[in-house]
Design a protein around this motif. Sequence first.
Motif, PDB file in Angstrom:
ATOM      1  N   ASN A  25       4.484  -2.114   5.864  1.00  0.00           N
ATOM      2  CA  ASN A  25       3.937  -0.839   6.315  1.00  0.00           C
ATOM      3  C   ASN A  25       3.640  -0.932   7.808  1.00  0.00           C
ATOM      4  N   CYS A  26       3.910   0.157   8.537  1.00  0.00           N
ATOM      5  CA  CYS A  26       3.674   0.179   9.981  1.00  0.00           C
ATOM      6  C   CYS A  26       2.189   0.427  10.244  1.00  0.00           C
ATOM      7  N   VAL A  27       1.603  -0.386  11.127  1.00  0.00           N
ATOM      8  CA  VAL A  27       0.184  -0.221  11.452  1.00  0.00           C
ATOM      9  C   VAL A  27      -0.033   0.874  12.487  1.00  0.00           C
ATOM     10  N   PHE A  28       1.020   1.311  13.174  1.00  0.00           N
ATOM     11  CA  PHE A  28       0.894   2.351  14.191  1.00  0.00           C
ATOM     12  C   PHE A  28       1.082   3.746  13.603  1.00  0.00           C
ATOM     13  N   CYS A  29       2.155   3.955  12.812  1.00  0.00           N
ATOM     14  CA  CYS A  29       2.426   5.289  12.271  1.00  0.00           C
ATOM     15  C   CYS A  29       2.080   5.410  10.784  1.00  0.00           C
ATOM     16  N   ASN A  30       1.667   4.318  10.138  1.00  0.00           N
ATOM     17  CA  ASN A  30       1.235   4.275   8.736  1.00  0.00           C
ATOM     18  C   ASN A  30       2.301   4.701   7.731  1.00  0.00           C
ATOM     19  N   VAL A  35       8.724  -0.966   8.557  1.00  0.00           N
ATOM     20  CA  VAL A  35       8.892  -2.077   9.490  1.00  0.00           C
ATOM     21  C   VAL A  35       9.841  -3.105   8.865  1.00  0.00           C
ATOM     22  N   SER A  36      10.922  -3.415   9.583  1.00  0.00           N
ATOM     23  CA  SER A  36      11.883  -4.392   9.086  1.00  0.00           C
ATOM     24  C   SER A  36      11.814  -5.661   9.921  1.00  0.00           C
ATOM     25  N   GLN A  49      10.629  -4.428  13.821  1.00  0.00           N
ATOM     26  CA  GLN A  49      10.755  -3.094  14.410  1.00  0.00           C
ATOM     27  C   GLN A  49      10.514  -2.016  13.355  1.00  0.00           C
ATOM     28  N   CYS A  50       9.800  -0.961  13.774  1.00  0.00           N
ATOM     29  CA  CYS A  50       9.537   0.187  12.909  1.00  0.00           C
ATOM     30  C   CYS A  50      10.676   1.185  13.054  1.00  0.00           C
ATOM     31  N   ARG A  51      11.158   1.697  11.920  1.00  0.00           N
ATOM     32  CA  ARG A  51      12.254   2.660  11.957  1.00  0.00           C
ATOM     33  C   ARG A  51      11.784   4.062  12.323  1.00  0.00           C
ATOM     34  N   ASN A  52      10.506   4.358  12.156  1.00  0.00           N
ATOM     35  CA  ASN A  52      10.009   5.705  12.437  1.00  0.00           C
ATOM     36  C   ASN A  52       9.507   5.874  13.863  1.00  0.00           C
ATOM     37  N   CYS A  53       8.624   4.996  14.306  1.00  0.00           N
ATOM     38  CA  CYS A  53       8.034   5.173  15.634  1.00  0.00           C
ATOM     39  C   CYS A  53       8.660   4.263  16.690  1.00  0.00           C
TER      40      CYS A  53
END
Length: 68
Positions: A25-30, A35-36, A49-53
């Motif tokens: 889980n991404c800590v920036f965009c939740n 996160v891969s 790297q986060c795929r969303n943000c």
Amino acid sequence: MTMGKRKAKRKVEKRVKEKLAREFNCVFCNHENAVSVKIDQSNKTGVVQCRNCAVGYQTSINGGWTNL
């Protein structure tokens, strides 16, 4: 005198290696599982790297890592 029986051999139990998680889980965009993690053995680098943000981090790794 009587002869004794041979002792039965125990079966060898194989240890199951636990697989490391590749998505978090991404800590920036939740976002969940956004996160891969990629580990490049030839360049000795690890990339998260986060795929969303698009927040990412890259670092060098030591030789203790195994293939995922």
